[in-house]
Motif scaffolding. Structure first.
Motif, PDB file in Angstrom:
ATOM      1  N   VAL A   1      10.115  13.456  -5.318  1.00 23.82           N
ATOM      2  CA  VAL A   1       9.013  13.570  -4.363  1.00 23.82           C
ATOM      3  C   VAL A   1       8.527  12.185  -3.946  1.00 23.82           C
ATOM      4  CG1 VAL A   1       6.632  14.348  -4.073  1.00 23.82           C
ATOM      5  CG2 VAL A   1       8.288  15.820  -5.221  1.00 23.82           C
ATOM      6  N   SER A   2       8.488  11.267  -4.905  1.00 26.43           N
ATOM      7  CA  SER A   2       8.029   9.909  -4.626  1.00 26.43           C
ATOM      8  C   SER A   2       8.925   9.221  -3.593  1.00 26.43           C
ATOM      9  CB  SER A   2       8.012   9.095  -5.927  1.00 26.43           C
ATOM     10  OG  SER A   2       7.736   7.738  -5.668  1.00 26.43           O
ATOM     11  N   ILE A   3      10.236   9.320  -3.788  1.00 29.83           N
ATOM     12  CA  ILE A   3      11.173   8.673  -2.859  1.00 29.83           C
ATOM     13  C   ILE A   3      11.081   9.293  -1.472  1.00 29.83           C
ATOM     14  CG2 ILE A   3      13.619   8.297  -2.361  1.00 29.83           C
ATOM     15  CD1 ILE A   3      14.056   8.129  -5.411  1.00 29.83           C
ATOM     16  N   MET A   4      11.035  10.636  -1.429  1.00 32.05           N
ATOM     17  CA  MET A   4      10.933  11.310  -0.140  1.00 32.05           C
ATOM     18  C   MET A   4       9.614  10.961   0.562  1.00 32.05           C
ATOM     19  SD  MET A   4      13.691  12.830   0.473  1.00 32.05           S
ATOM     20  CE  MET A   4      13.130  13.711   1.915  1.00 32.05           C
ATOM     21  N   ALA A   5       8.541  10.872  -0.209  1.00 31.28           N
ATOM     22  CA  ALA A   5       7.243  10.523   0.380  1.00 31.28           C
ATOM     23  C   ALA A   5       7.268   9.117   0.964  1.00 31.28           C
ATOM     24  CB  ALA A   5       6.147  10.647  -0.676  1.00 31.28           C
ATOM     25  N   LEU A   6       7.951   8.191   0.287  1.00 30.86           N
ATOM     26  CA  LEU A   6       8.040   6.821   0.791  1.00 30.86           C
ATOM     27  C   LEU A   6       8.787   6.784   2.123  1.00 30.86           C
ATOM     28  CD1 LEU A   6       8.879   3.680  -1.326  1.00 30.86           C
ATOM     29  CD2 LEU A   6       9.825   3.986   0.942  1.00 30.86           C
ATOM     30  N   ILE A   7       9.935   7.466   2.162  1.00 35.12           N
ATOM     31  CA  ILE A   7      10.737   7.459   3.388  1.00 35.12           C
ATOM     32  C   ILE A   7      10.009   8.165   4.517  1.00 35.12           C
ATOM     33  CG2 ILE A   7      12.897   8.246   4.429  1.00 35.12           C
ATOM     34  CD1 ILE A   7      14.175   7.967   1.633  1.00 35.12           C
ATOM     35  N   LEU A   8       9.487   9.354   4.216  1.00 33.84           N
ATOM     36  CA  LEU A   8       8.780  10.117   5.247  1.00 33.84           C
ATOM     37  C   LEU A   8       7.501   9.400   5.677  1.00 33.84           C
ATOM     38  CD1 LEU A   8       9.204  13.772   3.920  1.00 33.84           C
ATOM     39  CD2 LEU A   8      10.336  12.716   5.886  1.00 33.84           C
ATOM     40  N   GLY A   9       6.845   8.724   4.730  1.00 33.18           N
ATOM     41  CA  GLY A   9       5.650   7.978   5.073  1.00 33.18           C
ATOM     42  C   GLY A   9       5.928   6.913   6.111  1.00 33.18           C
ATOM     43  N   PHE A  10       7.033   6.199   5.955  1.00 31.22           N
ATOM     44  CA  PHE A  10       7.386   5.170   6.932  1.00 31.22           C
ATOM     45  C   PHE A  10       7.754   5.795   8.274  1.00 31.22           C
ATOM     46  CE2 PHE A  10      10.712   2.469   8.903  1.00 31.22           C
ATOM     47  CZ  PHE A  10       9.920   1.385   9.226  1.00 31.22           C
ATOM     48  N   LEU A  11       8.504   6.905   8.244  1.00 32.83           N
ATOM     49  CA  LEU A  11       8.889   7.568   9.492  1.00 32.83           C
ATOM     50  C   LEU A  11       7.664   8.102  10.237  1.00 32.83           C
ATOM     51  CD1 LEU A  11      12.097   9.511   8.372  1.00 32.83           C
ATOM     52  CD2 LEU A  11      11.950   7.378   9.675  1.00 32.83           C
ATOM     53  N   VAL A  12       6.728   8.687   9.493  1.00 36.46           N
ATOM     54  CA  VAL A  12       5.493   9.170  10.116  1.00 36.46           C
ATOM     55  C   VAL A  12       4.707   8.003  10.702  1.00 36.46           C
ATOM     56  CG1 VAL A  12       3.241  10.209   9.636  1.00 36.46           C
ATOM     57  CG2 VAL A  12       5.319  11.255   8.723  1.00 36.46           C
ATOM     58  N   MET A  13       4.713   6.886   9.988  1.00 39.38           N
ATOM     59  CA  MET A  13       4.030   5.692  10.488  1.00 39.38           C
ATOM     60  C   MET A  13       4.609   5.269  11.835  1.00 39.38           C
ATOM     61  SD  MET A  13       3.551   2.105   8.390  1.00 39.38           S
ATOM     62  CE  MET A  13       2.849   2.929   6.957  1.00 39.38           C
ATOM     63  N   LEU A  14       5.934   5.311  11.941  1.00 39.54           N
ATOM     64  CA  LEU A  14       6.587   4.957  13.203  1.00 39.54           C
ATOM     65  C   LEU A  14       6.236   5.952  14.309  1.00 39.54           C
ATOM     66  CD1 LEU A  14      10.199   3.897  12.112  1.00 39.54           C
ATOM     67  CD2 LEU A  14       8.435   2.417  13.087  1.00 39.54           C
ATOM     68  N   LEU A  15       6.320   7.248  13.990  1.00 41.62           N
ATOM     69  CA  LEU A  15       6.085   8.284  15.005  1.00 41.62           C
ATOM     70  C   LEU A  15       4.639   8.251  15.498  1.00 41.62           C
ATOM     71  CD1 LEU A  15       8.097  11.258  13.457  1.00 41.62           C
ATOM     72  CD2 LEU A  15       8.696   9.907  15.474  1.00 41.62           C
ATOM     73  N   VAL A  16       3.695   8.149  14.574  1.00 37.53           N
ATOM     74  CA  VAL A  16       2.286   8.138  14.976  1.00 37.53           C
ATOM     75  C   VAL A  16       1.959   6.881  15.769  1.00 37.53           C
ATOM     76  CG1 VAL A  16      -0.089   8.084  14.123  1.00 37.53           C
ATOM     77  CG2 VAL A  16       1.576   9.595  13.049  1.00 37.53           C
TER      78      VAL A  16
ATOM     79  N   VAL B   1       0.831  -1.209   0.000  1.00 41.53           N
ATOM     80  CA  VAL B   1       0.000   0.000   0.000  1.00 41.53           C
ATOM     81  C   VAL B   1       0.863   1.255   0.000  1.00 41.53           C
ATOM     82  CG1 VAL B   1      -1.729   1.306   1.277  1.00 41.53           C
ATOM     83  CG2 VAL B   1      -1.903  -1.182   1.127  1.00 41.53           C
ATOM     84  N   LEU B   2       1.894   1.291   0.851  1.00 43.70           N
ATOM     85  CA  LEU B   2       2.775   2.459   0.898  1.00 43.70           C
ATOM     86  C   LEU B   2       3.489   2.650  -0.433  1.00 43.70           C
ATOM     87  CD1 LEU B   2       4.053   4.773   2.452  1.00 43.70           C
ATOM     88  CD2 LEU B   2       5.726   3.149   3.394  1.00 43.70           C
ATOM     89  N   GLY B   3       3.939   1.550  -1.037  1.00 46.58           N
ATOM     90  CA  GLY B   3       4.586   1.647  -2.336  1.00 46.58           C
ATOM     91  C   GLY B   3       3.644   2.131  -3.421  1.00 46.58           C
ATOM     92  N   ALA B   4       2.397   1.658  -3.395  1.00 41.03           N
ATOM     93  CA  ALA B   4       1.408   2.091  -4.388  1.00 41.03           C
ATOM     94  C   ALA B   4       1.111   3.575  -4.256  1.00 41.03           C
ATOM     95  CB  ALA B   4       0.127   1.273  -4.234  1.00 41.03           C
ATOM     96  N   LEU B   5       1.001   4.061  -3.025  1.00 38.97           N
ATOM     97  CA  LEU B   5       0.680   5.469  -2.801  1.00 38.97           C
ATOM     98  C   LEU B   5       1.813   6.398  -3.195  1.00 38.97           C
ATOM     99  CD1 LEU B   5      -1.159   5.208   0.643  1.00 38.97           C
ATOM    100  CD2 LEU B   5      -2.181   5.726  -1.580  1.00 38.97           C
ATOM    101  N   THR B   6       3.013   5.862  -3.357  1.00 41.52           N
ATOM    102  CA  THR B   6       4.160   6.688  -3.761  1.00 41.52           C
ATOM    103  C   THR B   6       4.640   6.336  -5.166  1.00 41.52           C
ATOM    104  OG1 THR B   6       5.653   5.133  -2.631  1.00 41.52           O
ATOM    105  CG2 THR B   6       4.942   7.060  -1.388  1.00 41.52           C
ATOM    106  N   SER B   7       3.851   5.586  -5.912  1.00 42.46           N
ATOM    107  CA  SER B   7       4.232   5.201  -7.276  1.00 42.46           C
ATOM    108  C   SER B   7       4.032   6.365  -8.243  1.00 42.46           C
ATOM    109  CB  SER B   7       3.411   3.991  -7.736  1.00 42.46           C
ATOM    110  OG  SER B   7       2.034   4.316  -7.774  1.00 42.46           O
TER     111      SER B   7
END
Length: 222
Positions: free
Chosen positions: A154-169, A139-145
């Protein structure tokens, strides 16, 4: 649809993009399981591996979905009988790739990372977490495809930041807003994974379903 999913998976392999995710997976598991976990810590270590695999799996899903050029994707939609089938085939192929890498990571962990396999009930819970990891990565990969985010940077940064936000939240009281990765690890460390697997799974699946819905909405006509 199945034939198109197989075609896209084969194209991903032939393009050699598969080696990017493969090398990342091998590097990650080699670091995490550099030494065998002591007896009694197997579930905790295996759960940590499932969490750390998610960004690698998201990278694999993103790469697979981006392998096919835009024009070819449009042709695939026509040949498959509609945009919906083309999108479903892409997601199916991406999940198959993620499941394969997750299985590789779990196999390495069980063979070389732990002193003994957990008892059957806990092992089933761990297997389920790796399945959730594969789905979350998809799902995370699809949302940043590319079909969602046109810029590769932007796609690469969104993937990395998406995972970090997932951890923080997931480390906060609002963990139910995302995949509860930190609660996964807390439950495993406390020896409560078997007792909490149902609510943790429900929250994880809810986020994945919302993410898939957002992806499907974005792919309307794209």
């Amino acid at each position: 649809m199945i034939a198109l999913a197989v075609f896209r998976l084969a194209a991903y392999i032939r393009s050699h993009r598969v080696y990017q995710a493969l090398l990342l997976t091998l590097a990650m598991v080699a670091i995490v399981y550099g030494s065998r976990a002591p007896r009694g810590a197997e579930v905790s270590v295996l759960t940590d591996g499932a969490v750390l695999l998610i960004p690698v799996l998201a990278w694999a899903a993103r790469s697979l979905l981006d392998t096919e050029p835009d024009r070819q994707r449009e042709m695939s939609a026509i040949q498959a009988g509609g945009r919906g089938k083309e999108v479903a085939a892409g997601l199916l192929a991406a999940f198959a790739a993620c499941a394969g890498f997750a299985a590789l990571g779990l196999a390495w962990a069980l063979l070389l990372g732990v002193s003994q396999a957990p008892r059957s009930g806990l092992l089933a819970s761990v297997l389920f977490l790796y399945g959730l990891s594969a789905l979350s990565g998809t799902v995370l990969g699809a949302l940043t495809s590319r079909a969602v985010l046109r810029s590769p940077a932007v796609s690469i940064m969104a993937l990395i930041l998406g995972f970090l936000v997932m951890l923080l939240v997931s480390a906060s009281s609002l963990y139910w807003l995302t995949v509860p990765l930190i609660p996964w690890m807390r439950a495993a460390n406390a020896g409560q994974l078997l007792d909490q697997i149902v609510p943790l799974t429900a929250v994880s699946l809810a986020w994945c379903l919302i993410g898939l819905a957002a992806y499907l909405w974005r792919r309307r006509g794209v």
